[in-house]
Structures are given as C-alpha cells and as structure tokens.
Scaffold this motif. Sequence first.
Motif, PDB file in Angstrom:
ATOM      1  N   LEU A  77     -37.709   6.234  27.670  1.00 44.62           N
ATOM      2  CA  LEU A  77     -36.536   6.365  28.547  1.00 44.62           C
ATOM      3  C   LEU A  77     -35.898   5.000  28.785  1.00 44.62           C
ATOM      4  N   GLN A  78     -36.727   3.982  28.931  1.00 42.22           N
ATOM      5  CA  GLN A  78     -36.208   2.620  29.127  1.00 42.22           C
ATOM      6  C   GLN A  78     -35.420   2.163  27.899  1.00 42.22           C
ATOM      7  N   GLU A  79     -35.929   2.536  26.714  1.00 43.25           N
ATOM      8  CA  GLU A  79     -35.239   2.166  25.472  1.00 43.25           C
ATOM      9  C   GLU A  79     -33.885   2.850  25.354  1.00 43.25           C
ATOM     10  N   LYS A  80     -33.743   3.993  26.048  1.00 51.88           N
ATOM     11  CA  LYS A  80     -32.446   4.683  26.087  1.00 51.88           C
ATOM     12  C   LYS A  80     -31.545   4.076  27.152  1.00 51.88           C
ATOM     13  N   GLY A  81     -31.998   3.000  27.784  1.00 50.25           N
ATOM     14  CA  GLY A  81     -31.167   2.299  28.760  1.00 50.25           C
ATOM     15  C   GLY A  81     -31.371   2.725  30.201  1.00 50.25           C
ATOM     16  N   LYS A  82     -32.377   3.576  30.433  1.00 45.62           N
ATOM     17  CA  LYS A  82     -32.628   4.026  31.802  1.00 45.62           C
ATOM     18  C   LYS A  82     -33.430   2.986  32.578  1.00 45.62           C
ATOM     19  N   LYS A  83     -33.142   2.908  33.861  1.00 41.57           N
ATOM     20  CA  LYS A  83     -33.992   2.151  34.788  1.00 41.57           C
ATOM     21  C   LYS A  83     -34.890   3.194  35.440  1.00 41.57           C
ATOM     22  N   VAL A  84     -36.165   3.102  35.130  1.00 40.13           N
ATOM     23  CA  VAL A  84     -37.070   4.210  35.418  1.00 40.13           C
ATOM     24  C   VAL A  84     -38.013   3.939  36.587  1.00 40.13           C
ATOM     25  N   ALA A  85     -38.059   4.895  37.512  1.00 43.54           N
ATOM     26  CA  ALA A  85     -39.131   4.916  38.503  1.00 43.54           C
ATOM     27  C   ALA A  85     -40.102   6.003  38.089  1.00 43.54           C
ATOM     28  N   MET A  86     -41.382   5.667  38.047  1.00 38.94           N
ATOM     29  CA  MET A  86     -42.425   6.647  37.717  1.00 38.94           C
ATOM     30  C   MET A  86     -43.227   6.914  38.978  1.00 38.94           C
ATOM     31  N   VAL A  87     -43.463   8.195  39.268  1.00 37.25           N
ATOM     32  CA  VAL A  87     -44.217   8.570  40.463  1.00 37.25           C
ATOM     33  C   VAL A  87     -45.491   9.288  40.055  1.00 37.25           C
ATOM     34  N   GLY A  88     -46.645   8.797  40.492  1.00 34.26           N
ATOM     35  CA  GLY A  88     -47.890   9.441  40.104  1.00 34.26           C
ATOM     36  C   GLY A  88     -49.032   9.142  41.053  1.00 34.26           C
ATOM     37  N   ASP A  89     -50.101   9.880  40.881  1.00 35.66           N
ATOM     38  CA  ASP A  89     -51.251   9.762  41.783  1.00 35.66           C
ATOM     39  C   ASP A  89     -52.561   9.489  41.063  1.00 35.66           C
ATOM     40  N   GLY A  90     -52.601   9.747  39.758  1.00 38.67           N
ATOM     41  CA  GLY A  90     -53.889   9.770  39.070  1.00 38.67           C
ATOM     42  C   GLY A  90     -54.239   8.488  38.348  1.00 38.67           C
ATOM     43  N   ILE A  91     -55.500   8.373  37.975  1.00 39.03           N
ATOM     44  CA  ILE A  91     -55.978   7.243  37.188  1.00 39.03           C
ATOM     45  C   ILE A  91     -55.177   7.164  35.898  1.00 39.03           C
ATOM     46  N   ASN A  92     -54.923   8.340  35.285  1.00 35.14           N
ATOM     47  CA  ASN A  92     -54.216   8.321  34.001  1.00 35.14           C
ATOM     48  C   ASN A  92     -52.702   8.100  34.151  1.00 35.14           C
ATOM     49  N   ASP A  93     -52.216   8.001  35.384  1.00 37.50           N
ATOM     50  CA  ASP A  93     -50.808   7.627  35.595  1.00 37.50           C
ATOM     51  C   ASP A  93     -50.641   6.106  35.669  1.00 37.50           C
ATOM     52  N   ALA A  94     -51.745   5.386  35.851  1.00 34.86           N
ATOM     53  CA  ALA A  94     -51.666   3.944  36.124  1.00 34.86           C
ATOM     54  C   ALA A  94     -50.880   3.151  35.068  1.00 34.86           C
ATOM     55  N   PRO A  95     -51.143   3.343  33.763  1.00 29.14           N
ATOM     56  CA  PRO A  95     -50.360   2.587  32.771  1.00 29.14           C
ATOM     57  C   PRO A  95     -48.868   2.900  32.842  1.00 29.14           C
TER      58      PRO A  95
END
Length: 288
Positions: free
Chosen positions: A221-239
């Motif tokens: 999404l960033q490569e498409k020019g978006k400024k991205v906020a990611m929202v998550g709770d899990g260990i696998n969301d960390a990266p």
Amino acid sequence: ATPTSIMVGTGKGAEYGILFKGGEHLEITHQINAVVLDKTGTITVGKPKVTDFETSDLRTLKYLYAAEKASEHPIAEAIVDFAKQEQVPLLEATQFEAVPGHGIIAMVENNTVHVGTRRLMNKSKINYGSYEEKLIQFEEDGKTAMLIAINHEVVGIVAVADTVKSTAKEAIAQLKALNIDVYMLTGDNEKTARAIAREVGIDNVIAEVLPEDKAKHVKQLQEKGKKVAMVGDGINDAPALATADVGIAIGTGTDVAIEAAHLTILGGELTLIPKAIYLSRKTMQNIR
Ligand code: ADP
Ligand code: MG
C-alpha cells in the motif's frame, strides 16, 4: 511545527486514551490516508466461541480436545472450553506442531490429527471435497470453520464465531468521513472476512494472509503512495505495525504489539483511531 503545540496535542491525546510514543508520531498521523485493521482482537473482541461441531466419528471430539489443548491460539481456547463443557476426557497429545496461519497437527493415541484450514489439508494432501459445501455455509455466516482429519481422512468440522466490537461500525464510518481508505487484513478465509467486513462497513478485504506476510501488504500500500496506519493486537501484527507509517496497538493486546507500535489506544476503543487522526490534523493546522 512548534514544540508547544505538539506537546499540547499529545497531552490531549493522552486524556482521551491515545498514547503517542513521541511527538513525531502525532505529526506524521495527520498524513494518514489509509487505515489497515487486523480482524481478530482488533475489529472483533478476540474471544471466539464454538458455534458448531459435526462429525461422523465418535473419537473426533476427544482427539480434537487433546490436539488443541497444546495450542495457544484463541481458536484453540474456544475448542478447549467447548470440550470441557461437553465433559470430554482429556488425552495427551504425544506430538504437536502449530502451522502458523494454517492450524495444527498432533499425534493422539497413535493417530495423526489435523485441524485447520483448507490450505493445511492441501499441504498434507488430505481430500475435503465432501465438506466444501458445509465450509462455505459457515463462512458465509461469518464463522471460522476448521476441518478435522484423523489419519489423513476428514471426519468432522468445527466452527467458531467472534463478536464484532460494539463501536467498530461507528469508528469505520468516522474514518471514511475523514476521507480515509479502510482495509481489513486477516489470516482468516476470504468469505468469513468479507462477512465480518460487511457487518462493520469495510469494503477492502485482504484475507488468507500468512502471519509473516502481513507487513508485506502494508508495504504494498505504501508503494502505491498511501500513508498507512496499521492497527493490530497480536504478536504476528508486530512487523506490520513497525512497517506502517503509524503503527497503532490495541491497549488490550499483546506487549509485543504495543512495543512495535507508535501509539496505543487504551481499552481497544476503535473510535479513538479517527479521533487520533482528527487531533493530529487539528494540531498541524494550528502550526502552519
Ligand atoms: P488470524 O489472523 O485470524 O488470527 P491466523 O493467521 O492465526 O489467523 O490463523 C489463520 C487460520 O488458521 C485460522 O482462521 C484458522 O482457520 C487456522 N488456525 C490457526 N490456528 C489454529 C488452531 N490452533 N486450530 C485450528 N485452526 C487454526
Ligand atoms: Mg488479532
């Protein structure tokens, strides 16, 4: 940007339960034009319950219980609760393997037990054709359905459902009103994900994403020019949280997610996300 106005902004955020790790994150937040939300534990409460269990084999629930007892996944917790409720005797799995994003494989009483997605069955060359219709039925209801195989033969199906957070729909409507593209990102299957997305008003769904690939989708999404906020709770969301322009952790989530994120919203209240963006826009307007 005056340091004072940034300080006032982060202070205001903290009053609402929006905890920025530093003023620079409050600044960047005003540029956000895409918000990516994890499904389980972010949009939903994250406490799935078993809704359906069907089998043609009397051993299935016993084996399912033994196998899931060794897993730490929220789905496993739901299944263990269900088995206890049914007063199933507890056997010990002699071997256990978690296959991230797919399910589990265990040995119980010298039988191989597979529990998980179609992909898990495909990987193990287990045919599930006769269960496909059932799977789709559950998935269209927004349930997560897992196949259960004993000795490489599918003998049952178990479905779980999670509740959508009460303010999720409102939060997403507010994000859209701020002109932000909203995405759901999940390891769950496409149909279940779409059913939940429909319930909360999300049009863009990225499903069946393996844990290690979540960050890659943020980058795309960033490569498409978006400024991205990611929202998550899990260990696998960390990266993915660390990769995003702004990583937002759910306060009720894991410490690993909170550490990787740039800000934390207390209590998992999703309306704090549009609030954070609005606050940042306001703060930056006052600066210019
Ligand atoms: P999510 O992003 O929804 O937390 P995961 O990537 O952890 O999903 O898992 C994806 C899918 O793998 C789950 O929806 C489920 O079908 C299957 N799965 C994961 N863990 C288990 C388990 N312990 N038992 C059965 N199925 C599982
Ligand atoms: Mg989650």
